[in-house]
Design an enzyme around this catalytic site. Structure first.
Site, PDB file in Angstrom:
ATOM      1  CB  THR A  21      -1.079  -0.014   1.339  1.00  0.00           C
ATOM      2  OG1 THR A  21      -0.322   0.184   2.255  1.00  0.00           O
ATOM      3  CG2 THR A  21      -1.796  -1.222   1.324  1.00  0.00           C
ATOM      4  N   GLY A  22       0.337   2.167  -0.777  1.00  0.00           N
ATOM      5  CA  GLY A  22       1.421   3.574  -0.761  1.00  0.00           C
ATOM      6  C   GLY A  22       2.585   3.024  -1.580  1.00  0.00           C
ATOM      7  CE  LYS A  41      -0.446 -10.564 -11.238  1.00  0.00           C
ATOM      8  NZ  LYS A  41      -1.283 -11.353 -11.862  1.00  0.00           N
ATOM      9  CB  VAL A  42       4.769  -6.034  -6.684  1.00  0.00           C
ATOM     10  CG1 VAL A  42       4.429  -4.758  -5.756  1.00  0.00           C
ATOM     11  CG2 VAL A  42       5.927  -7.026  -6.356  1.00  0.00           C
ATOM     12  CE1 TYR A 196       2.712   9.865  10.372  1.00  0.00           C
ATOM     13  CE2 TYR A 196       4.447   9.695  11.762  1.00  0.00           C
ATOM     14  CZ  TYR A 196       3.898   9.236  10.749  1.00  0.00           C
ATOM     15  OH  TYR A 196       4.827   8.499  10.072  1.00  0.00           O
ATOM     16  CE  LYS A 200       2.520   5.838  10.461  1.00  0.00           C
ATOM     17  NZ  LYS A 200       2.445   5.043   9.758  1.00  0.00           N
ATOM     18  N   GLY A 228      12.938   4.587   9.761  1.00  0.00           N
ATOM     19  CA  GLY A 228      13.758   5.559   9.880  1.00  0.00           C
ATOM     20  C   GLY A 228      13.223   7.189   9.252  1.00  0.00           C
TER      21      GLY A 228
HETATM   22  N1  LIG Z   1       9.437   9.432   5.684  1.00  0.00           N
HETATM   23  C1  LIG Z   1       9.504   9.113   6.700  1.00  0.00           C
HETATM   24  O1  LIG Z   1      10.330   9.824   7.658  1.00  0.00           O
HETATM   25  C2  LIG Z   1       8.889   8.229   7.524  1.00  0.00           C
HETATM   26  C3  LIG Z   1       9.152   7.944   9.064  1.00  0.00           C
HETATM   27  C4  LIG Z   1       8.378   6.916   9.893  1.00  0.00           C
HETATM   28  C5  LIG Z   1       7.487   6.427   9.298  1.00  0.00           C
HETATM   29  N2  LIG Z   1       7.031   6.754   7.907  1.00  0.00           N
HETATM   30  C6  LIG Z   1       5.819   5.793   7.154  1.00  0.00           C
HETATM   31  O2  LIG Z   1       6.350   5.515   6.185  1.00  0.00           O
HETATM   32  C7  LIG Z   1       5.137   5.264   5.120  1.00  0.00           C
HETATM   33  C8  LIG Z   1       5.450   5.854   4.102  1.00  0.00           C
HETATM   34  O3  LIG Z   1       5.571   7.030   4.157  1.00  0.00           O
HETATM   35  P1  LIG Z   1       6.700   8.021   2.910  1.00  0.00           P
HETATM   36  O4  LIG Z   1       7.539   8.678   3.851  1.00  0.00           O
HETATM   37  O5  LIG Z   1       7.283   6.874   1.834  1.00  0.00           O
HETATM   38  O6  LIG Z   1       5.522   8.739   2.479  1.00  0.00           O
HETATM   39  P2  LIG Z   1       4.762   9.397   0.686  1.00  0.00           P
HETATM   40  O7  LIG Z   1       6.212   9.343  -0.181  1.00  0.00           O
HETATM   41  O8  LIG Z   1       4.228  10.498   1.169  1.00  0.00           O
HETATM   42  O9  LIG Z   1       3.898   8.235   0.529  1.00  0.00           O
HETATM   43  C9  LIG Z   1       2.883   8.051   1.151  1.00  0.00           C
HETATM   44  C10 LIG Z   1       2.053   7.009   0.237  1.00  0.00           C
HETATM   45  O10 LIG Z   1       0.784   6.719   1.088  1.00  0.00           O
HETATM   46  C11 LIG Z   1      -0.288   6.714   0.086  1.00  0.00           C
HETATM   47  N3  LIG Z   1      -1.699   7.490   0.736  1.00  0.00           N
HETATM   48  C12 LIG Z   1      -1.456   8.725   1.162  1.00  0.00           C
HETATM   49  N4  LIG Z   1      -2.902   8.984   1.625  1.00  0.00           N
HETATM   50  C13 LIG Z   1      -3.574   7.955   1.021  1.00  0.00           C
HETATM   51  C14 LIG Z   1      -4.967   7.363   1.193  1.00  0.00           C
HETATM   52  N5  LIG Z   1      -5.939   8.205   1.604  1.00  0.00           N
HETATM   53  N6  LIG Z   1      -5.449   6.208   0.791  1.00  0.00           N
HETATM   54  C15 LIG Z   1      -4.548   5.176   0.127  1.00  0.00           C
HETATM   55  N7  LIG Z   1      -3.279   5.748  -0.078  1.00  0.00           N
HETATM   56  C16 LIG Z   1      -2.798   6.812   0.512  1.00  0.00           C
HETATM   57  C17 LIG Z   1       0.233   7.800  -0.955  1.00  0.00           C
HETATM   58  O11 LIG Z   1      -0.559   7.374  -2.302  1.00  0.00           O
HETATM   59  P3  LIG Z   1      -1.476   8.172  -3.228  1.00  0.00           P
HETATM   60  O12 LIG Z   1      -0.916   9.631  -2.722  1.00  0.00           O
HETATM   61  O13 LIG Z   1      -0.725   7.877  -4.652  1.00  0.00           O
HETATM   62  O14 LIG Z   1      -2.588   7.886  -3.327  1.00  0.00           O
HETATM   63  C18 LIG Z   1       1.641   7.240  -1.031  1.00  0.00           C
HETATM   64  O15 LIG Z   1       1.819   6.372  -2.010  1.00  0.00           O
HETATM   65  C19 LIG Z   1       3.969   5.986   6.156  1.00  0.00           C
HETATM   66  O16 LIG Z   1       3.075   5.038   6.623  1.00  0.00           O
HETATM   67  C20 LIG Z   1       4.731   6.816   7.100  1.00  0.00           C
HETATM   68  O17 LIG Z   1       3.734   7.154   8.078  1.00  0.00           O
HETATM   69  C21 LIG Z   1       7.889   7.491   7.215  1.00  0.00           C
END
Ligand SMILES: NC(=O)c1ccc[n+]([C@@H]2O[C@H](COP(=O)([O-])OP(=O)(O)OC[C@H]3O[C@@H](n4cnc5c(N)ncnc54)[C@H](OP(=O)(O)O)[C@@H]3O)[C@@H](O)[C@H]2O)c1
Length: 336
Positions: A21-22, A41-42, A196, A200, A228
């Site tokens: 997802t995402g 297959k992803v 947030y 989490k 991270g």
């Molecule tokens: N970046 C960090 O430092 C960090 C740290 C700790 C945890 N995380 C966690 O890592 C995960 C990925 O984050 P990221 O940093 O890679 O962020 P990102 O680049 O903003 O990616 C977020 C993804 O979530 C999807 N998304 C957002 N709202 C959505 C919705 N309503 N329905 C379905 N999909 C949705 C987006 O898809 P679309 O917009 O294309 O639909 C996008 O693919 C998250 O769970 C975040 O909390 C990140």
């Protein structure tokens, strides 16, 4: 115990079906890329076909050495904002495939606005937890069937949480349906981070309760990860009312102190694929990248290790309570 880990440690995944997802950007895109490079297959889930197409084009361009990698990648439309929508997307998937070996529940958002979703819940909580709850519990019978039909194989569920959960307070269920009344329409930093962190913490509870409820399936591994600090779109503050210089500081602290996005994908990829998860019986763990650097960032990536939860994260009663709340919320959403 810590584990060294590189993408070369990912085994061949031919025959396995995965959902990320995402998968359209950031960490999820790298997870999708690496699973596809190893022949899984992803299904990349996103709300938008064009964002999926762009992600697949980037993966193809970055994978010249893996001919036809794009053939391993498929768009699956999933909007996690409503439980009905997330359930419908999962039901659609059930018509496409008769097995599901790997799910990385990675999609997530933060946000500075005080918003309720159409289901009536605070948006971080709704997308990061409730949407995934609806999506994954609908897929669970297929995941269980896959595990039962392939006893010599292994099935993985990875919930992407965050170190932020350590800062969460006990979930106040009344608060989940309230908007905040700041006259300028945006949350304070404390409110924003608190919401947030709560979502989490919910990811941690969901992982623990799901693992408990599927504990009788020996070859199903349910775990959670923290990627991270990684500079991705999640730090995009361009729509905020903050002065531009503050937006830049906010966005670039992750750029300055974070690890590269490839490294941010490694905790989830380890849990989704590495054979040592089976060898060491890793279940119900929270996997962290090492070592920690300044301001919660990382100087460099040096492997992964299971990190102890705090007492709130360990609270089994709270985890069960969240499951029951989520079940009731789902039933209400599906009946509305
Ligand atoms: N970046 C960090 O430092 C960090 C740290 C700790 C945890 N995380 C966690 O890592 C995960 C990925 O984050 P990221 O940093 O890679 O962020 P990102 O680049 O903003 O990616 C977020 C993804 O979530 C999807 N998304 C957002 N709202 C959505 C919705 N309503 N329905 C379905 N999909 C949705 C987006 O898809 P679309 O917009 O294309 O639909 C996008 O693919 C998250 O769970 C975040 O909390 C990140």
């Amino acid at each position: 115990m810590s584990y060294s880990f590189t993408f070369d440690d990912i085994p061949d995944l031919t025959g396995k079906v995965a959902i990320v997802t995402g998968g359209s950007s950031g960490i999820g895109e790298v997870i999708s890329r690496e699973l596809a490079r190893k022949n899984a297959k992803v299904y990349i889930t996103t709300r938008s076909q064009s964002r999926a197409d762009q992600a697949i084009a980037r993966i193809r361009a970055a994978s010249a050495e893996v001919e036809g990698v794009e053939n391993n990648l498929t768009f699956l439309e999933v909007d996690l904002e409503t439980m009905k929508g997330a359930t419908a997307a999962a039901k659609f998937f059930l018509k496409l495939e008769d097995r599901l070996d790997i799910v990385v529940a990675n999609a997530g958002l933060g946000g500075i606005k005080s918003q309720l979703t159409p289901d009536g819940y605070e948006r971080n909580f709704a997308v990061n937890h409730l949407g995934h709850f609806a999506f994954l519990t609908t897929l669970l019978p297929l995941i269980e069937r896959t595990a039962a039909a392939n006893p010599k194989s292994d099935v993985r569920i990875v919930i992407q949480s965050s170190q932020s959960f350590y800062n969460a307070s006990k979930i106040d269920y009344q608060d989940l349906t309230k908007t905040y009344s700041s006259s300028w329409g945006f949350l304070t930093l404390r409110e924003m981070l608190g919401r947030y962190a709560r979502s989490k913490l919910a990811n941690i509870y969901f992982m623990r309760e799901l693992a408990k409820r599927t504990n009788d399936i020996p070859n199903l591994y349910v775990n959670a990860s923290h990627p991270g600090l990684v500079y991705t779109n999640i730090f995009d503050l361009s729509t905020s009312p903050l002065p531009r210089y503050m937006q830049i500081i906010g966005e670039y602290q992750a750029w300055l102190f974070g690890i590269p996005v490839d490294d941010g994908a490694k905790t989830a990829l380890f849990l989704a694929s590495d054979k040592r998860v089976i060898k060491d019986g890793l279940k119900r763990i929270f996997l962290y990248p090492a070592p920690q650097g300044p301001l919660g960032g990382y100087v460099y990536f040096n492997g992964v290790y299971p990190r102890a939860l705090n007492s709130l994260g360990e609270d089994g009663d709270e985890a069960s309570k969240l499951w029951e709340f989520s079940e009731q919320a789902l039933a209400k959403a599906l009946n509305s």
